[in-house]
Design a protein around this motif. Structure first.
Motif, PDB file in Angstrom:
ATOM      1  N   ALA A 102     -15.446  22.963  32.790  1.00  8.96           N
ATOM      2  CA  ALA A 102     -14.509  24.083  32.615  1.00  8.96           C
ATOM      3  C   ALA A 102     -13.721  23.863  31.338  1.00  8.96           C
ATOM      4  O   ALA A 102     -13.375  22.727  30.994  1.00  8.96           O
ATOM      5  CB  ALA A 102     -13.568  24.186  33.812  1.00  8.96           C
ATOM      6  N   LEU A 111     -13.238  25.793  39.556  1.00  6.28           N
ATOM      7  CA  LEU A 111     -14.308  24.802  39.660  1.00  6.28           C
ATOM      8  C   LEU A 111     -13.942  23.702  40.653  1.00  6.28           C
ATOM      9  O   LEU A 111     -14.771  23.260  41.453  1.00  6.28           O
ATOM     10  CB  LEU A 111     -14.594  24.212  38.284  1.00  6.28           C
ATOM     11  N   ALA A 252     -18.459  26.528  33.479  1.00  5.80           N
ATOM     12  CA  ALA A 252     -18.174  27.022  34.819  1.00  5.80           C
ATOM     13  C   ALA A 252     -18.401  28.519  34.957  1.00  5.80           C
ATOM     14  O   ALA A 252     -18.542  29.031  36.067  1.00  5.80           O
ATOM     15  CB  ALA A 252     -16.740  26.670  35.215  1.00  5.80           C
ATOM     16  N   GLN A 404     -19.810  30.545  43.170  1.00  2.00           N
ATOM     17  CA  GLN A 404     -18.440  30.580  42.661  1.00  2.00           C
ATOM     18  C   GLN A 404     -18.111  31.962  42.127  1.00  2.00           C
ATOM     19  O   GLN A 404     -18.951  32.663  41.579  1.00  2.00           O
ATOM     20  CB  GLN A 404     -18.296  29.534  41.552  1.00  2.00           C
ATOM     21  N   ALA A 408     -14.570  31.778  36.362  1.00  2.00           N
ATOM     22  CA  ALA A 408     -14.335  30.344  36.205  1.00  2.00           C
ATOM     23  C   ALA A 408     -14.673  29.926  34.810  1.00  2.00           C
ATOM     24  O   ALA A 408     -14.504  28.819  34.438  1.00  2.00           O
ATOM     25  CB  ALA A 408     -15.159  29.570  37.220  1.00  2.00           C
TER      26      ALA A 408
END
Length: 408
Positions: A102, A111, A252, A404, A408
């Motif tokens: 990230a 993350l 990410a 996710q 991110a």
């Protein structure tokens, strides 16, 4: 099931995995493909075998099954014969591990939460200090806010891996026919009994739709359409370099792009080396039908994000660019199992960009379902008769997925 005839429609890596499992179970297997074996989507993949981009849920469980099976399957292919050993080597199995980085504070927070959820589901996700990250990847950007190491991530050479699975299927008695495009289905007494192809009719007891991004088109020809459509992706390939990237490294944002249903272009940085020394740089996602033109703006955006992750790649020559189509389903889950509308028809597809990694687990699960055996995991989430596959795609898009969240 000896004497049961099975036709696998598609000779990409999913078709090869299904054919291998069915042939080893004793079925009389024929693989049909309108083109060449592993010549379409499989040949344009990166070979990802990832746990790192999947949150708790059905897809992660399928990924964990596949990750366990991959080295076992390749070892069995190699043990079968000298030719099998050569085929297994060509798969270039590499348990290199993955690193997710990230570069913003919100990205780090997302993350970290995502990795914690994965650990709760049994995935190894180890937080890296700045020093540990630079030790693992000396050329990665120092401007990072969080990083996690996923030691279970791996990679294969896609076409080589598909060839190994297909070769094992052929060694077990399967037959491969290329240039056999399917035109329509032959239905008798409410059951799919055969297919009409450009080269004649093929009759069987079981038909497996493993046509990748073309699964929706093929299923419509058979009279039982499913909601699988193409999603385009492009990759840059550099000239061979000295050792530069030692894991599969991605930012990410990639996890969110994978789980998004947006039609417009999305890009993120995914960077890894091949055994030949070239660096593969991805990735992009866009829904544009079967338009196979490379878009300079997509390639430029991919390159720009890769440079944020690996500034040292600036000035490195790009040798070529290529793209391919991923089989997209709005709820981001594969379609695996029997079609309740048309007995005799089974589906194994809709894996989007995860088809290489999930192929061997999908083949195992399909075999268990076809034979009526206990399954290695719950196959219900992959059923054909769910809204994303048979209903209105717009209504079936999830607010969130097992992956996710975007941003991110």
């Amino acid at each position: 099931m000896n004497g049961t005839r099975a036709v696998v429609l598609g000779a990409g890596i999913l078709g090869a995995a299904c054919a291998r499992e069915l042939a080893l179970a004793g079925l009389e297997v024929t693989v049909l493909d309108r083109g060449g074996a592993a010549a379409a989507t499989t040949a344009h993949g990166e070979g990802n075998i990832l746990l790192s981009d999947k949150g708790p849920g059905a897809e992660l469980e399928l990924a964990r099954l596949s990750r366990r099976l991959w080295p076992e399957v390749l070892a069995r292919v190699a043990d079968r014969s000298a030719a099998g050993a050569r085929a297994a080597r060509a798969a270039e199995w590499d348990a290199k591990g993955g690193i997710v980085v990230a570069t913003t504070r919100p990205g780090a927070e997302a993350l970290t939460a995502f990795a914690a959820a994965q650990r709760g589901a049994g995935v190894r996700a180890d937080a890296l200090t700045g020093r540990e990250l630079l030790s693992a990847e000396p050329f990665v950007t120092p401007d990072h806010t969080a990083a996690f190491h996923y030691p279970e991530d791996a990679q294969v050479q896609p076409a080589g891996a598909a060839a190994a699975l297909l070769a094992d299927a052929l060694a077990a008695g399967a037959t491969l026919r290329t240039g056999w495009e399917v035109l329509s289905g032959i239905v008798r007494r409410g059951r799919l009994a055969g297919v009409r192809t450009v080269r004649g009719e093929v009759m069987a007891d079981v038909f497996v739709n493993a046509a990748g991004p073309w699964a929706g088109t093929l299923s419509a020809r058979l009279g039982a359409p499913i909601g699988v459509s193409p999603r385009r992706g492009d990759v840059l390939v550099t000239t061979p370099l000295p050792p530069t990237v030692f894991h599969k490294v991605y930012d990410a944002d990639y996890v969110g792009a994978v789980g998004s249903s947006e039609e417009e272009l999305q890009t993120s940085a995914v960077v890894e080396s091949t055994r030949a020394g070239s660096v593969l740089i991805g990735s992009s996602r866009r829904r544009a039908g079967f338009d196979d033109r490379l878009r300079p703006e997509a390639l430029s955006a991919v390159a720009a994000k890769a440079l944020r992750l690996f500034p040292s790649l600036a000035g490195v020559p790009v040798m070529r660019a290529y793209g391919g189509f991923r089989p997209y389903v709005p709820d981001h889950l594969p379609v695996i199992g029997a079609d309740p509308r048309l007995p005799g028809l089974w589906h194994a597809g809709g894996h989007e960009g995860a088809g290489i990694g999930l192929s061997v687990g999908t083949g195992r699960l399909l075999r268990e379902l076809v034979l009526g055996e206990p399954t290695a995991l719950d196959a219900t989430p992959f059923r054909v008769d769910r809204p994303a596959v048979l209903g209105d795609p717009e209504e079936s898009r999830p607010a969130t997925t097992g992956r996710q969240k975007e941003g991110a």
